[in-house]
Write a protein that holds these residues in place. Structure first.
Motif, PDB file in Angstrom:
ATOM      1  N   ASP A   1       6.267  11.823  -6.046  1.00 24.78           N
ATOM      2  CA  ASP A   1       4.951  12.157  -6.594  1.00 24.78           C
ATOM      3  C   ASP A   1       4.805  11.603  -8.016  1.00 24.78           C
ATOM      4  N   ARG A   2       5.824  11.781  -8.832  1.00 25.88           N
ATOM      5  CA  ARG A   2       5.784  11.292 -10.221  1.00 25.88           C
ATOM      6  C   ARG A   2       5.664   9.775 -10.260  1.00 25.88           C
ATOM      7  N   ILE A   3       6.471   9.082  -9.450  1.00 26.63           N
ATOM      8  CA  ILE A   3       6.448   7.621  -9.435  1.00 26.63           C
ATOM      9  C   ILE A   3       5.094   7.120  -8.937  1.00 26.63           C
ATOM     10  N   TRP A   4       4.546   7.766  -7.923  1.00 28.78           N
ATOM     11  CA  TRP A   4       3.222   7.396  -7.397  1.00 28.78           C
ATOM     12  C   TRP A   4       2.187   7.514  -8.512  1.00 28.78           C
ATOM     13  N   ARG A   5       2.176   8.654  -9.205  1.00 30.64           N
ATOM     14  CA  ARG A   5       1.192   8.866 -10.276  1.00 30.64           C
ATOM     15  C   ARG A   5       1.361   7.879 -11.413  1.00 30.64           C
ATOM     16  N   GLU A   6       2.604   7.554 -11.747  1.00 32.39           N
ATOM     17  CA  GLU A   6       2.852   6.569 -12.803  1.00 32.39           C
ATOM     18  C   GLU A   6       2.321   5.193 -12.397  1.00 32.39           C
ATOM     19  N   SER A   7       2.463   4.843 -11.125  1.00 31.91           N
ATOM     20  CA  SER A   7       1.969   3.544 -10.655  1.00 31.91           C
ATOM     21  C   SER A   7       0.454   3.492 -10.693  1.00 31.91           C
ATOM     22  N   LEU A   8      -0.199   4.610 -10.425  1.00 31.52           N
ATOM     23  CA  LEU A   8      -1.664   4.660 -10.460  1.00 31.52           C
ATOM     24  C   LEU A   8      -2.189   4.586 -11.899  1.00 31.52           C
ATOM     25  N   ALA A   9      -1.436   5.100 -12.830  1.00 37.72           N
ATOM     26  CA  ALA A   9      -1.878   5.103 -14.239  1.00 37.72           C
ATOM     27  C   ALA A   9      -2.026   3.683 -14.763  1.00 37.72           C
TER      28      ALA A   9
ATOM     29  N   MET B   1       0.836  -1.174   0.000  1.00 35.43           N
ATOM     30  CA  MET B   1       0.000   0.000   0.000  1.00 35.43           C
ATOM     31  C   MET B   1       0.887   1.245   0.000  1.00 35.43           C
ATOM     32  N   LEU B   2       0.644   2.122  -0.936  1.00 40.80           N
ATOM     33  CA  LEU B   2       1.407   3.370  -1.010  1.00 40.80           C
ATOM     34  C   LEU B   2       0.898   4.353   0.031  1.00 40.80           C
ATOM     35  N   ARG B   3       1.829   5.061   0.628  1.00 41.62           N
ATOM     36  CA  ARG B   3       1.461   6.101   1.606  1.00 41.62           C
ATOM     37  C   ARG B   3       2.532   7.191   1.613  1.00 41.62           C
TER      38      ARG B   3
ATOM     39  N   LEU C   1       6.119   5.967   0.205  1.00 37.75           N
ATOM     40  CA  LEU C   1       6.704   4.651   0.382  1.00 37.75           C
ATOM     41  C   LEU C   1       5.642   3.595   0.158  1.00 37.75           C
ATOM     42  N   ASP C   2       6.094   2.397  -0.111  1.00 39.99           N
ATOM     43  CA  ASP C   2       5.207   1.259  -0.273  1.00 39.99           C
ATOM     44  C   ASP C   2       5.386   0.384   0.954  1.00 39.99           C
ATOM     45  N   GLY C   3       4.418   0.411   1.850  1.00 40.91           N
ATOM     46  CA  GLY C   3       4.516  -0.365   3.080  1.00 40.91           C
ATOM     47  C   GLY C   3       4.194   0.481   4.295  1.00 40.91           C
ATOM     48  N   LEU C   4       4.546  -0.059   5.443  1.00 36.87           N
ATOM     49  CA  LEU C   4       4.257   0.616   6.697  1.00 36.87           C
ATOM     50  C   LEU C   4       5.288   1.688   7.013  1.00 36.87           C
ATOM     51  N   VAL C   5       4.829   2.742   7.657  1.00 35.16           N
ATOM     52  CA  VAL C   5       5.716   3.815   8.093  1.00 35.16           C
ATOM     53  C   VAL C   5       6.423   3.354   9.361  1.00 35.16           C
ATOM     54  N   PRO C   6       7.753   3.410   9.404  1.00 31.21           N
ATOM     55  CA  PRO C   6       8.459   3.023  10.626  1.00 31.21           C
ATOM     56  C   PRO C   6       8.280   4.073  11.721  1.00 31.21           C
ATOM     57  N   GLY C   7       8.527   3.679  12.937  1.00 33.18           N
ATOM     58  CA  GLY C   7       8.453   4.603  14.058  1.00 33.18           C
ATOM     59  C   GLY C   7       9.655   5.534  14.082  1.00 33.18           C
ATOM     60  N   PRO C   8       9.710   6.427  15.062  1.00 34.35           N
ATOM     61  CA  PRO C   8      10.830   7.364  15.179  1.00 34.35           C
ATOM     62  C   PRO C   8      12.169   6.636  15.191  1.00 34.35           C
TER      63      PRO C   8
ATOM     64  N   GLY D   1      13.300   4.999  12.724  1.00 31.70           N
ATOM     65  CA  GLY D   1      13.256   3.977  11.688  1.00 31.70           C
ATOM     66  C   GLY D   1      13.576   4.560  10.325  1.00 31.70           C
ATOM     67  N   GLU D   2      14.041   3.707   9.441  1.00 31.53           N
ATOM     68  CA  GLU D   2      14.398   4.142   8.090  1.00 31.53           C
ATOM     69  C   GLU D   2      13.511   3.453   7.066  1.00 31.53           C
ATOM     70  N   PHE D   3      13.348   4.087   5.921  1.00 33.65           N
ATOM     71  CA  PHE D   3      12.661   3.464   4.798  1.00 33.65           C
ATOM     72  C   PHE D   3      13.241   3.988   3.491  1.00 33.65           C
ATOM     73  N   ARG D   4      13.048   3.189   2.448  1.00 38.15           N
ATOM     74  CA  ARG D   4      13.457   3.613   1.112  1.00 38.15           C
ATOM     75  C   ARG D   4      12.216   4.219   0.453  1.00 38.15           C
ATOM     76  N   ALA D   5      12.296   5.502   0.126  1.00 38.99           N
ATOM     77  CA  ALA D   5      11.191   6.194  -0.527  1.00 38.99           C
ATOM     78  C   ALA D   5      11.074   5.725  -1.981  1.00 38.99           C
ATOM     79  N   LEU D   6       9.928   5.983  -2.586  1.00 41.16           N
ATOM     80  CA  LEU D   6       9.731   5.596  -3.988  1.00 41.16           C
ATOM     81  C   LEU D   6      10.809   6.179  -4.890  1.00 41.16           C
ATOM     82  N   CYS D   7      11.323   7.355  -4.530  1.00 38.24           N
ATOM     83  CA  CYS D   7      12.351   8.013  -5.337  1.00 38.24           C
ATOM     84  C   CYS D   7      13.725   7.353  -5.175  1.00 38.24           C
TER      85      CYS D   7
END
Length: 68
Positions: A56-64, A1-3, A14-21, A23-29
């Motif tokens: 934002d661009r990657i999110w929109r491309e995935s929705l298309a 799930m994108l958020r 990001l695709d997945g759960l948001v980590p707590g304070p 925590g790290e994640f790899r953004a769509l970019c």
């Protein structure tokens, strides 16, 4: 799930759960970002950092390509 999540000075997606304070994640970019306690807002909270336009661009491309 994108958020969306504020981290690393931008509002990243990001695709997945948001980590707590701390925590790290790899953004769509592709950016590796760390979530600070101040990045987490209650529902309805305000976002203070600008949107990452690459995410934002990657999110929109995935929705298309998704069925509606």
């Amino acid at each position: 799930m994108l958020r969306w999540q504020q981290a690393g000075g931008r509002r990243h997606a990001l695709d997945g759960l948001v980590p707590g304070p701390g925590g790290e994640f790899r953004a769509l970019c592709g950016a590796e970002v760390t979530v600070r306690a101040s990045d987490l807002h209650a529902l309805g909270g305000l976002w203070f950092d600008p949107t990452c336009w690459d995410c934002d661009r990657i999110w929109r491309e995935s929705l298309a390509g998704s069925p509606r």
